[in-house]
Scaffold this motif. Structure first.
Motif, PDB file in Angstrom:
ATOM      1  N   ASP A  57       0.733  -1.220  -0.050  1.00  0.00           N
ATOM      2  CA  ASP A  57      -0.074  -0.132   0.138  1.00  0.00           C
ATOM      3  C   ASP A  57       0.741   1.290  -0.043  1.00  0.00           C
ATOM      4  OD1 ASP A  57       0.417  -0.809   2.957  1.00  0.00           O
ATOM      5  OD2 ASP A  57      -0.823   0.755   3.415  1.00  0.00           O
ATOM      6  N   HIS A  58       2.184   1.064   0.035  1.00  0.00           N
ATOM      7  CA  HIS A  58       2.912   2.266  -0.043  1.00  0.00           C
ATOM      8  C   HIS A  58       4.116   2.333  -1.131  1.00  0.00           C
ATOM      9  CE1 HIS A  58       2.604   3.237   4.334  1.00  0.00           C
ATOM     10  NE2 HIS A  58       1.989   2.168   4.356  1.00  0.00           N
ATOM     11  N   ASP A 128       4.629   4.213   8.074  1.00  0.00           N
ATOM     12  CA  ASP A 128       3.763   3.827   9.103  1.00  0.00           C
ATOM     13  C   ASP A 128       4.546   3.507  10.496  1.00  0.00           C
ATOM     14  OD1 ASP A 128       1.756   3.349   7.010  1.00  0.00           O
ATOM     15  OD2 ASP A 128       2.142   1.161   6.815  1.00  0.00           O
ATOM     16  N   HIS A 166      -1.524   7.181   6.872  1.00  0.00           N
ATOM     17  CA  HIS A 166      -2.775   6.496   6.913  1.00  0.00           C
ATOM     18  C   HIS A 166      -3.707   7.634   7.602  1.00  0.00           C
ATOM     19  CE1 HIS A 166      -2.414   2.573   5.384  1.00  0.00           C
ATOM     20  NE2 HIS A 166      -1.271   2.368   5.954  1.00  0.00           N
TER      21      HIS A 166
HETATM   22 FE    FE Z   1       0.635   1.241   5.473  1.00  0.00          FE
END
Ligand code: FE
Ligand code: ZN
Length: 254
Positions: A57-58, A128, A166
């Motif tokens: 997701d990055h 994160d 996020h």
């Molecule tokens: Fe993430």
């Protein structure tokens, strides 16, 4: 003027875009489409892609953006990410003269083993590792490592803008209140961030100063946090690392 823009992606990710004039940098493009759309719409040239850690997701959009805009891809030296063209690590400085920006690289292991953060223009891009009122889960690192990583963030100036990857702020505040129900700055933050979210706006960037006042993971030496963590563990804990480990474990169960 330098502008820092959160581009929403997936459910709750932000791809951070830094622009100065007609040049831009993107951080953690998990999806190429929203980043490419923004760049084209604003007729920006992409100067670089910065990655913090290997999670999809990055990183998922990095190869496609590299192909479309032929921008170099910077990322953690200690993680295997196929799209990286420029591996970097602790105390490297990366200079982008066309934007008048330089970033210092920090090694911040814990969420993943090779996680890095970028610090420059009074702003932290922390992937994160650190969240508003929270921190990343310990997928690959130890509590000791993550605590040391968060200590690096705490040492930055209070007015440093914090760009997390996020939108987890309200969930994290819910947990932070279990740890410190009497923290007035936290209650005030909840009020403000609830209003922001109800208008559909991002609660980010945060600041290091606000995190030091409200984020339990940066407050492991505070008597109230030590007491709450010790209650959770069922025995007295020695700050700060054991306190950090206990609240991280507690958070995983909420
Ligand atoms: Fe993430
Ligand atoms: Zn991640």
């Amino acid at each position: 003027m330098i502008e820092i823009v959160p581009i929403p992606a997936f459910e709750d990710n932000y791809i951070w875009l830094i622009r100065h004039g007609a040049s831009a940098i993107v951080v953690d493009p998990g999806d190429a489409v929203p980043a490419a759309d923004y760049l084209r719409h604003h007729r920006l040239s992409l100067v670089a892609i910065l990655l913090t850690h290997h999670h999809r997701d990055h990183t998922g959009g990095a190869a496609e953006l590299h192909r479309l805009f032929s921008a170099p891809v910077y990322g953690p030296r200690r993680e295997a990410i196929a799209s990286i063209t420029h591996p970097v690590g602790e105390s490297d400085v990366i200079d982008f003269p066309s934007l008048g920006i330089a970033f210092q690289v920090l090694d911040v292991p814990g969420h993943t083993a090779g996680h890095i953060a970028y610090y420059g223009i009074n702003t932290l891009f922390c992937g994160d590792a650190l969240f508003a009122c929270g921190c990343g889960r310990l997928f690959e690192g130890s509590a000791q490592q993550m605590h040391a990583s968060l200590a690096k963030f705490s040492a930055l100036p209070d007015d440093t803008k914090v760009c997390c990857a996020h939108e987890y702020t309200l969930e994290n505040i819910h947990f932070a209140k279990l740890v410190e129900p009497g923290n007035a700055a936290l209650l005030e933050r909840e009020h403000r961030d609830r209003a922001t979210r109800s208008q559909g706006r991002p609660t980010l960037p945060s600041s290091i100063g606000l995190e030091k006042l409200t984020n339990p993971f940066l407050r492991c030496g505070e008597p109230a946090v030590i007491a709450a963590a010790s209650r959770f563990a069922g025995h007295p804990l020695v700050p700060p690392v054991d306190v950090f480990a206990a609240i991280r474990q507690w958070r995983d169960q909420v």
